[in-house]
Design a protein around this motif. Structure first.
Motif, PDB file in Angstrom:
ATOM      1  N   ARG A  49       0.867  -1.179   0.000  1.00  0.00           N
ATOM      2  CA  ARG A  49       0.000   0.000   0.000  1.00  0.00           C
ATOM      3  C   ARG A  49       0.902   1.227   0.000  1.00  0.00           C
ATOM      4  N   SER A  50       0.352   2.319  -0.406  1.00  0.00           N
ATOM      5  CA  SER A  50       1.188   3.502  -0.565  1.00  0.00           C
ATOM      6  C   SER A  50       1.148   4.403   0.667  1.00  0.00           C
ATOM      7  N   LEU A  90      -1.419  13.285  -0.751  1.00  0.00           N
ATOM      8  CA  LEU A  90      -0.820  13.523  -2.052  1.00  0.00           C
ATOM      9  C   LEU A  90      -1.701  14.482  -2.830  1.00  0.00           C
ATOM     10  N   LEU A  91      -1.134  15.609  -3.177  1.00  0.00           N
ATOM     11  CA  LEU A  91      -1.914  16.610  -3.882  1.00  0.00           C
ATOM     12  C   LEU A  91      -1.782  16.395  -5.374  1.00  0.00           C
ATOM     13  N   PHE A  93      -2.901  17.850  -9.001  1.00  0.00           N
ATOM     14  CA  PHE A  93      -3.573  18.843  -9.820  1.00  0.00           C
ATOM     15  C   PHE A  93      -3.978  18.150 -11.098  1.00  0.00           C
ATOM     16  N   ARG A  94      -5.238  18.162 -11.363  1.00  0.00           N
ATOM     17  CA  ARG A  94      -5.707  17.430 -12.514  1.00  0.00           C
ATOM     18  C   ARG A  94      -5.142  18.040 -13.775  1.00  0.00           C
ATOM     19  N   LYS A  95      -4.682  17.189 -14.649  1.00  0.00           N
ATOM     20  CA  LYS A  95      -4.109  17.684 -15.885  1.00  0.00           C
ATOM     21  C   LYS A  95      -5.225  18.069 -16.830  1.00  0.00           C
ATOM     22  N   ASP A 104      -6.206   5.673 -12.969  1.00  0.00           N
ATOM     23  CA  ASP A 104      -4.789   5.348 -13.002  1.00  0.00           C
ATOM     24  C   ASP A 104      -4.122   5.544 -11.650  1.00  0.00           C
ATOM     25  N   ARG A 107      -4.673   2.283 -10.020  1.00  0.00           N
ATOM     26  CA  ARG A 107      -3.997   1.188 -10.704  1.00  0.00           C
ATOM     27  C   ARG A 107      -2.497   1.252 -10.463  1.00  0.00           C
ATOM     28  N   SER A 108      -1.970   2.420 -10.507  1.00  0.00           N
ATOM     29  CA  SER A 108      -0.527   2.544 -10.305  1.00  0.00           C
ATOM     30  C   SER A 108      -0.202   2.513  -8.815  1.00  0.00           C
ATOM     31  N   GLN A 109      -1.199   2.368  -7.998  1.00  0.00           N
ATOM     32  CA  GLN A 109      -0.992   2.238  -6.555  1.00  0.00           C
ATOM     33  C   GLN A 109      -0.414   3.481  -5.916  1.00  0.00           C
ATOM     34  N   LYS A 110      -0.587   4.596  -6.584  1.00  0.00           N
ATOM     35  CA  LYS A 110      -0.045   5.796  -5.984  1.00  0.00           C
ATOM     36  C   LYS A 110      -0.806   6.189  -4.748  1.00  0.00           C
TER      37      LYS A 110
ATOM     38  N   PRO B  38       2.137  -0.712 -14.200  1.00  0.00           N
ATOM     39  CA  PRO B  38       3.286  -0.837 -13.299  1.00  0.00           C
ATOM     40  C   PRO B  38       2.932  -0.290 -11.923  1.00  0.00           C
ATOM     41  N   MET B  89       3.384  15.532  -5.117  1.00  0.00           N
ATOM     42  CA  MET B  89       3.507  16.576  -4.104  1.00  0.00           C
ATOM     43  C   MET B  89       2.890  16.084  -2.812  1.00  0.00           C
TER      44      MET B  89
END
Lengths: 353, 353
Positions: A49-50, A90-91, A93-95, A104, A107-110, B38, B89
């Motif tokens: 987990r992150s 974790l902040l 900013f939407r692209k 994502d 999925r990327s487990q961020k 990933p 961030m």
DNA sequence: GAATTTTATGTACGCGCGTACATTATCACT
DNA sequence: AGTGATAATGTACGCGCGTACATAAAATTC
């Protein structure tokens, strides 16, 4: 190992399993002496987990959105809760373009969980959110509601808030009350419109026709984009119908402030020639002249509640959609708002005292 | 592997080493079909970095600091840069008590680099920062300067900013200019004081004695805590000496706004009976009556610059103190400020037109 | 005091990537 | 055809922890 053991260290530092008090001491001392610090990255990796709560902020070109009281307060609330639960924040900013959904992030487990701010009711957004929901990821919306869609969300009762604000204006003796709303893709806006209509209808000013077309004079409805500038510009539009408008209720403070400035520039003194009420009870409401009557919204609590729920859900139930089959109870909170009366909304008699 | 290879996948996804175009395709397709994503955690673990830029916010009880224009802008700037460089961030609200320095952030590998906001010049703070520096961690302060200590920092030229503001007040014909400063542990405050003194001395109002005790009437100096309330309270103190004060320069907008409200409540009309100038050029400066003359500070750029430097440093040079022996060039930026003249500072004639 | 449970610790492995090194395929040039 | 260089890919290992399982020590029971 300086002491004697090996991965007992892990147990000591994580307080898991039974361990002799003496061993604990030895391990701790050794860690101290060796200047040992567990690597958060390795921990997270091993735990799979992150430890992060993602907070997604909308991308608004040109506007530095943080400057909005609204986001600031919510973020503070989230921050508080995140700290209590030992997560990090974790902040994100939407692209603008390459936004293939929020998914994502998971999925990327961020992130282990996610709070979405400033979402709008658009087809893409709905699709992205539905995806999130279908995958069973723990997420939560704040201050936005999607009708006929069951998303976890923490909202405030903006219909009631608007209702009270307008009712207050009515009680002050204003009858011809215009409404400057924000864009309709925010549920905020439509909720406030409902509250406005309800109050006006109850007062007998709008007649209850069938059930959607109400008899609202078009001159009484304006739409801005929640910016001060849009409020300023709206002032001149309302000004054209100044003879049939006693008061304006604006869907947020920034527009209300813009309105006040606009009216003043046109020669109408806010609070005297025309009553104004805003929404959010931001800092700005206290520094206008006259001070702005506004509806306070517990943004801080909303952020905190959303963070709490979403994090508990992340640590509790499994993330897999399959196993969430047991239809987790839908989380949809609606918090109360509170009207703060200041002098911008006073009736003429009162304000002249 | 759906395709044929094994860890060539890694190479494909990371664009490292030479790979046949065809293989790339195959791998990508397979990844697509398998729904492969990933794991950021594993990546970070293997790369031995977190991919996070930590942003530490001061803990201010009761005050929801985000509401401050100041932090908001800086954060936006950092956010922009962080995105460009592909980092994330991490927002860290500094804890009240168990604050054993910032260093744990690095030791635990939670962050690769770090930006510190709202630091103050106190012994503990200095100690914590010196530690960071000695360990060679990439960090940067924003909007705070430590004399005689070589920390990386992005500041603005507040001495010059204050100088210009006061000079402007002088040019408008005001002579007896008071100064409401913030707490001295912010370099901001002391810098502005210097600018104030320089302008007043140049104008011949303060005599240059030796070189520290200037002949400043005590009644002209006030200290607040940068809050609106403290400005409001300061108004009554200045009011007691209203006969010998033409103007007040406040060290930030919030105090200036408080001042204006305070003076108004005491019967002095800001911009007419007394001139006011603020600092920061926040949103609030635009909505006061009269609009507030203020010094704009490029907070956004400052945040962005700090993030850029600190992240490049994190990815470039090694983190170990030992190897940084080659005394990396000290990074100390000072950005320019810009006076924005509005009507709060006009001379009486002008404002009465 | 042997058998059994409970407590305390050690062993071994894997999490999912990146990457150094080894290996093989390709190609250029003599 | 042969030698060597370069390109392309495979192999193997380790990053630093958590933890299931095995084992050893202590406590309990009859």
């Amino acid at each position: 190992m300086a002491g004697v053991s090996e991965a007992t260290v892990s147990r000591v530092l994580n307080n898991v399993g039974p361990i002799k008090e003496e061993t604990k001491q030895r391990v701790r001392e050794a860690a101290e002496r060796l200047g040992y610090y567990p690597s958060a990255i390795a921990q997270n990796f091993a735990r799979r987990r992150s430890g992060n709560l993602g907070v997604v902020l909308p991308y608004v070109p040109k506007v530095h959105i943080f400057s909005t009281y609204y986001f600031s307060e919510i973020l503070n609330g989230i921050g508080e809760q995140v700290r209590e639960l030992g997560y990090d924040m974790l902040l994100i900013f939407r692209k603008p373009g390459l936004d293939n959904g929020y998914i994502d992030l998971f999925r990327s487990q961020k992130v282990d969980a996610c709070i979405l701010l400033g979402t709008t009711d658009t087809p893409e957004e709905r699709k992205a959110l539905k995806e999130l929901k279908d995958e069973g990821y723990p997420f939560c919306l704040v201050n936005q509601h999607f009708d006929d869609e069951q998303f976890p969300e923490v909202d405030a009762d903006h219909e009631q808030g608007a209702y009270h604000a307008v009712k207050h204006l009515l009680e002050e003796g204003h009858r011809r009350i215009a409404f400057l709303n924000g864009p309709p893709q925010y549920s905020n806006s439509t909720d406030r419109l409902k509250g406005y209509i309800r109050a006006m209808t109850e007062a007998g000013i709008f007649k209850r026709k069938n059930d959607f077309t109400e008899t609202i004079p078009p001159a009484w409805l304006g739409t801005g984009n929640y910016s001060r500038t849009s409020g300023y510009e709206a002032a001149s539009r309302f000004f054209q119908n100044r003879d049939c408008i006693d008061a304006v209720f604006a869907a947020n403070d920034r527009m209300a402030i813009g309105l006040m400035q606009g009216f003043r520039d046109l020669g109408l003194v806010p609070g005297v020639d025309i009553a104004i009420a805003g929404y959010d009870d931001s800092d700005g409401a206290r520094i206008t002249d006259p001070p702005l009557t506004s509806v306070s919204v517990p943004f801080y609590q909303m952020g905190k509640a959303a963070a709490k729920w979403v994090l508990l859900r992340a640590s509790g139930s499994t993330t897999d959609a399959e196993e969430t089959g047991a239809a987790d109870p839908l989380y949809q909170i609606q918090m109360e708002t509170n009207l703060v009366i200041r002098s911008s909304s006073m009736s003429n008699q009162t304000s002249l005292e």
